[in-house]
Design a protein around this motif. Structure first.
Motif, mmCIF file in Angstrom:
data_model
loop_
_atom_site.group_PDB
_atom_site.id
_atom_site.type_symbol
_atom_site.label_atom_id
_atom_site.label_comp_id
_atom_site.label_asym_id
_atom_site.label_seq_id
_atom_site.Cartn_x
_atom_site.Cartn_y
_atom_site.Cartn_z
ATOM 1 N N ALA A 7 1.200 -1.209 -0.218
ATOM 2 C CA ALA A 7 -0.469 0.165 -0.311
ATOM 3 C C ALA A 7 1.267 1.461 -0.249
ATOM 4 C CB ALA A 7 -0.466 -0.362 1.140
ATOM 5 N N GLY A 8 1.273 2.406 -1.077
ATOM 6 C CA GLY A 8 1.468 2.823 -1.389
ATOM 7 C C GLY A 8 3.004 2.577 -0.838
ATOM 8 N N GLU A 9 3.981 3.049 0.681
ATOM 9 C CA GLU A 9 5.030 3.090 1.104
ATOM 10 C C GLU A 9 5.151 1.830 1.376
ATOM 11 O OE1 GLU A 9 7.955 6.677 1.064
ATOM 12 O OE2 GLU A 9 6.800 7.556 -0.484
ATOM 13 N N GLY A 10 3.484 1.355 2.060
ATOM 14 C CA GLY A 10 4.052 0.771 3.407
ATOM 15 C C GLY A 10 3.014 -0.455 2.993
ATOM 16 N N ALA A 11 2.905 -0.354 3.790
ATOM 17 C CA ALA A 11 1.830 -2.494 3.329
ATOM 18 C C ALA A 11 0.479 -2.085 4.361
ATOM 19 C CB ALA A 11 3.075 -3.514 4.101
ATOM 20 N N TRP A 12 -0.600 -3.576 3.966
ATOM 21 C CA TRP A 12 -1.687 -3.052 5.055
ATOM 22 C C TRP A 12 -1.744 -4.475 5.089
ATOM 23 C CZ3 TRP A 12 -5.427 -0.051 6.643
ATOM 24 C CH2 TRP A 12 -6.654 -0.617 7.453
ATOM 25 N N PRO A 13 -2.380 -5.032 6.220
ATOM 26 C CA PRO A 13 -2.361 -6.328 6.030
ATOM 27 C C PRO A 13 -4.290 -6.846 6.096
ATOM 28 C CG PRO A 13 -1.741 -6.013 8.704
ATOM 29 C CD PRO A 13 -2.084 -4.770 7.462
ATOM 30 N N ALA A 14 -4.492 -7.177 5.533
ATOM 31 C CA ALA A 14 -6.234 -7.746 4.606
ATOM 32 C C ALA A 14 -6.368 -8.568 4.911
ATOM 33 C CB ALA A 14 -6.101 -7.712 2.519
ATOM 34 N N VAL A 15 -6.972 -8.093 6.304
ATOM 35 C CA VAL A 15 -7.744 -9.116 7.170
ATOM 36 C C VAL A 15 -9.440 -8.559 7.478
ATOM 37 C CG1 VAL A 15 -6.910 -7.340 9.451
ATOM 38 C CG2 VAL A 15 -7.565 -9.939 9.171
ATOM 39 N N CYS A 16 -10.752 -9.264 7.402
ATOM 40 C CA CYS A 16 -12.065 -9.266 8.046
ATOM 41 C C CYS A 16 -11.682 -8.717 9.182
ATOM 42 C CB CYS A 16 -12.117 -11.053 7.866
ATOM 43 S SG CYS A 16 -14.413 -10.411 8.142
#
Length: 141
Positions: free
Chosen positions: A44-53
């Motif tokens: 996500a952009g320069e970072g990350a995103w844990p896609a969790v419910c």
């Protein structure tokens, strides 16, 4: 009621959450159990995103489910019944968090079940930075 919260600014994309989820899945005998994680860390952009419910109180995936496979667990989370899922992917399409996935090679929906019946979700327990936290909201940041 406790919920799983995501703080993306703390995510290092270390994948500890995915590994812990995979390990927790291999220890269960539930239908549809697998060594695949029920969440994915997404760039996500320069970072990350844990896609969790987010285990929504008014879940779009549950409303869109044509087979009745999506249901509330006794803990208040949302889970998919592996046996009832017909693989129509309506739940995948409507999830605003991108947290319902087609299981590779099968026509089944795959998503976080909050480690139903196992206590604290493995992903939150394993997260070294607190990007994932299992708490009653609001919580201290």
């Amino acid at each position: 009621m406790k919920q799983l919260f995501v703080r993306p600014e703390r995510c290092l994309a270390c994948l500890a959450c995915e590994l812990a989820c995979s390990e927790a899945q291999t220890r269960t005998n539930a239908p549809g159990s697998s060594n695949r994680p029920r969440l994915q860390v997404q760039p996500a952009g320069e970072g990350a995103w844990p896609a969790v419910c987010g285990h929504c109180q008014d879940p779009p995936c549950l409303k869109a489910c044509t087979s009745g496979a999506m249901h509330f667990t006794p803990e208040g989370g949302v889970a998919s019944d592996w046996e009832q899922c017909v693989g129509c992917w309506m739940c995948v399409t409507v999830c605003p968090l991108g947290a319902v996935f087609p299981f590779p090679g099968k026509r089944k929906a795959w998503k976080c079940d909050l480690c139903s019946g196992r206590g604290e979700p493995a992903c939150a327990h394993a997260c070294p930075t607190g990007a994932l936290i299992y708490a009653e909201g609001p919580f201290a940041v």
